[in-house]
Design an enzyme around this catalytic site. Sequence first.
Site, PDB file in Angstrom:
ATOM      1  N   MET A  41     -66.122 152.836  16.045  1.00 20.78           N
ATOM      2  CA  MET A  41     -66.288 152.658  17.441  1.00 20.78           C
ATOM      3  C   MET A  41     -65.074 154.440  18.084  1.00 20.78           C
ATOM      4  O   MET A  41     -64.647 154.831  17.358  1.00 20.78           O
ATOM      5  CB  MET A  41     -65.469 151.314  17.994  1.00 20.78           C
ATOM      6  N   GLY A  42     -65.479 153.429  19.620  1.00 19.15           N
ATOM      7  CA  GLY A  42     -64.937 155.072  20.346  1.00 19.15           C
ATOM      8  C   GLY A  42     -66.263 156.123  21.467  1.00 19.15           C
ATOM      9  O   GLY A  42     -66.662 156.661  20.879  1.00 19.15           O
ATOM     10  N   ARG A  43     -66.085 155.420  22.794  1.00 20.24           N
ATOM     11  CA  ARG A  43     -67.168 155.900  23.496  1.00 20.24           C
ATOM     12  C   ARG A  43     -66.896 157.324  24.185  1.00 20.24           C
ATOM     13  O   ARG A  43     -68.409 157.492  23.794  1.00 20.24           O
ATOM     14  CB  ARG A  43     -67.431 154.526  24.640  1.00 20.24           C
ATOM     15  N   ASP A  79     -58.858 151.786  20.648  1.00 21.06           N
ATOM     16  CA  ASP A  79     -58.782 153.576  21.191  1.00 21.06           C
ATOM     17  C   ASP A  79     -58.361 154.407  21.845  1.00 21.06           C
ATOM     18  O   ASP A  79     -58.391 155.557  20.987  1.00 21.06           O
ATOM     19  CB  ASP A  79     -60.550 152.949  22.807  1.00 21.06           C
ATOM     20  N   GLU A 100     -69.539 156.147  17.717  1.00 23.60           N
ATOM     21  CA  GLU A 100     -70.858 155.710  19.108  1.00 23.60           C
ATOM     22  C   GLU A 100     -71.197 156.967  19.687  1.00 23.60           C
ATOM     23  O   GLU A 100     -72.104 156.184  20.487  1.00 23.60           O
ATOM     24  CB  GLU A 100     -70.642 154.615  18.446  1.00 23.60           C
ATOM     25  N   GLN A 121     -63.234 146.182  12.811  1.00 18.94           N
ATOM     26  CA  GLN A 121     -62.593 147.046  13.151  1.00 18.94           C
ATOM     27  C   GLN A 121     -61.763 147.390  14.312  1.00 18.94           C
ATOM     28  O   GLN A 121     -59.800 147.287  14.557  1.00 18.94           O
ATOM     29  CB  GLN A 121     -63.638 148.500  13.696  1.00 18.94           C
ATOM     30  N   ARG A 122     -61.764 146.142  14.923  1.00 19.12           N
ATOM     31  CA  ARG A 122     -61.247 145.941  15.688  1.00 19.12           C
ATOM     32  C   ARG A 122     -60.153 144.262  15.861  1.00 19.12           C
ATOM     33  O   ARG A 122     -59.559 143.721  16.568  1.00 19.12           O
ATOM     34  CB  ARG A 122     -61.191 146.079  17.619  1.00 19.12           C
ATOM     35  N   GLY A 181     -60.781 144.935  25.521  1.00 21.54           N
ATOM     36  CA  GLY A 181     -60.856 144.288  24.034  1.00 21.54           C
ATOM     37  C   GLY A 181     -59.795 144.140  22.914  1.00 21.54           C
ATOM     38  O   GLY A 181     -59.061 144.505  23.437  1.00 21.54           O
ATOM     39  N   THR A 208     -54.992 149.206  23.330  1.00 17.90           N
ATOM     40  CA  THR A 208     -55.885 149.390  22.855  1.00 17.90           C
ATOM     41  C   THR A 208     -56.528 150.092  21.479  1.00 17.90           C
ATOM     42  O   THR A 208     -55.965 150.953  21.426  1.00 17.90           O
ATOM     43  CB  THR A 208     -56.727 151.345  23.640  1.00 17.90           C
TER      44      THR A 208
END
Lengths: 415, 415
Positions: free
Chosen positions: B189-191, B145, B245, B302-303, B15, B143
């Site tokens: 975001m952030g799984r 993340d 998320e 956000q990305r 991503g 990332t």
Amino acid sequence: MSRLEGACIFGQSGGPTSVINASAAGVIQEALKQDCITAVYGAAHGIKGILEENFFDMSKEDSYELDLLKTTPSSALGSVRYKLKNADEDETDYKRLLEVFKKYNIRYFFYNGGNDSMDTCNKVSKYMQKVGYECRVMGVPKTIDNDLWGTDHCPGYGSAAKYIATSTMEVYHDARVYDTGMITILEIMGRNAGWLTAASALASYKGNGPDLIYLPEVPFDLDKFIEDTTRIYKQNGKVIVAVSEGIKDKDGKYISEYGSDLAKTKDSFGHAQLGGLASTLANIVKEKTGAKVRGIEFSLLQRCAAHVASLTDVNEAYLAGQSAVKYAVEGKTDYMVAFERGEGPEYKCNIKLLNLSEVANTEKKVPLEWIKPDGTGLTQDFINYALPLIQGESKSPIEDGLPRFAKLKKVLAKK
Amino acid sequence: MSRLEGACIFGQSGGPTSVINASAAGVIQEALKQDCITAVYGAAHGIKGILEENFFDMSKEDSYELDLLKTTPSSALGSVRYKLKNADEDETDYKRLLEVFKKYNIRYFFYNGGNDSMDTCNKVSKYMQKVGYECRVMGVPKTIDNDLWGTDHCPGYGSAAKYIATSTMEVYHDARVYDTGMITILEIMGRNAGWLTAASALASYKGNGPDLIYLPEVPFDLDKFIEDTTRIYKQNGKVIVAVSEGIKDKDGKYISEYGSDLAKTKDSFGHAQLGGLASTLANIVKEKTGAKVRGIEFSLLQRCAAHVASLTDVNEAYLAGQSAVKYAVEGKTDYMVAFERGEGPEYKCNIKLLNLSEVANTEKKVPLEWIKPDGTGLTQDFINYALPLIQGESKSPIEDGLPRFAKLKKVLAKK
């Protein structure tokens, strides 16, 4: 142009914008300078704050914080959605307003908002005239929707347009990183007028924008939409679509309402979990094309993203507030401050005054001749109109890497 | 430190972020400077572009456009999600890579991405070693993340964090303009790792942030969430909640999946039209409190929101790319470039090297001791960690009021 001495009160009304506080700064800072204005009050939550005698003495605020209002989003004094009844039906609110105006010797009333707020402003103005209470009333325009009648554009629109165009350009880049197909649907605010959605055409003008743009001014044809999207998907593998939240079909039904119908047929569509319009259309398109589809709502961010506000918009919003005070002090009343574009190749924004009764409740939509004949985009005329409004970078002072917004003391006015 | 002469190839993977192209600029501009690097190739869509012999000669690009990569979001060369099989199971891809490397005398391989991409990078490195083909392989971290193991933080995180904190502050202001109650739920975001959602705590630190923050590191208890939200709503009338998320209940079930369950009980909840996690929680809270509730997803923005990128992040992303080349030229191989925070009160980011096999597929989560004991916020330790990463304003050059992003020619390398 008789000199009128007395206090002024200022209120913010309706949905906030990135620059409504810039108008507040314009009104307050100008009013504090004027000798004939004996006190400057800021109403908490607009007209409601006046009715409830809940307002602040703005002279108690630090001038640095008042300056920061220029770059602070949202309504610092608090906003309201309160519709005054017609005075001939119910005079209660008007009598109360008059009582408060008399008690504080309020002789200047400045009200900042969109269509509904101009209706309030107009009603107050007419009532004060009727009862013979001398009070100068001026409306200050504000709306990201850009739908106020009679003004070239509205403070708030330029910044929202800049946010939408910038974010759309960024999403455009994000949406084409993979070599697999992808359809992105952007949902943009605007229930009746398509100005905000049209702003995404600025991104297309820069070569990084939507392939298809749908405004509420043109009836939305779902079959045509699927056909257009599928065609571009097959050609390019990538499609970006911008839709106004207010798009309706030829029978006047909101497309966003199609969601509940689809939910009922969830077996065929496979997804009962539909969200707003973007998700509804995303699900439909996914079903038809098999493509990867993503729906994005700009949501509240489009009206509060002060970090990417247009400096032109900030300056004009300030000017609108400042002009309202200057004109009122000069003797003008019962007007809304409005913008007129100067002649010539250079963009120039002049102030003019419109009768409040003319602007109240009248709506201005995107001219149909600025919409491409097939209803999927905007013409160069729109680009020429909108481009000057998004120029210049407004930036908050930054502390710790984050914007430093105004912190008002909100000292209640002495009763 | 033997001199190794040959071409280099660079790929972007996974991503995109606001600053992945800044790392690209770092790699490409440094590689173009190095005498021993005979050609600089940019792979279209990462490893796939190498396998398909689809890559660009970066020496053909204008230096101005390469500079603009520093402020251009997303992956300019195109990204990919492609998992290489283990070489001992299926050598096909590796043989093809070797063939291409030999054909173009590629002796330097730089790969920019997150966990999965470091796995790819590691596998390529180990294969080339095994077959005795001399090629220096360096991973460049990336990332939003922030979940790469062994590095203090990852390029991309600071900018996403800055976007999230800034937008949250703006939404905070927007969400309290009316004097009526309002609950706002922000989905971030952030799984698996909560770094991005934690960034909303920076807004709380500035007094304009969420009341409640839920990360995937802590099991989410729906009853406790409703209780907390209701309590704050009753106290203040306004609640802002930030949720990752990826929040899951104690049984490991994603809360976002509750949506489909709720859809089945739509009579009780009155809304079949549920969207993602934010809408799901919004509907639950609305049902329980009767409050006006709004769910907002920051989504892709956000990305890709380069317009509010952290200058620190941009510079570090560039440095990471540049360092990869310098170290490789010096003789290092089989490493990922990583960040180490210098000692002392001033923030300082030093480069270190980590073995690729250590970073590949390892995940770094938010330390539990940085999460408040009740699981609804972050401690000052997190603030101290994150704040330096969002400092400084990166700005694209502006044309027509909109960012001017890099336009690469993408001249295919001669076969």
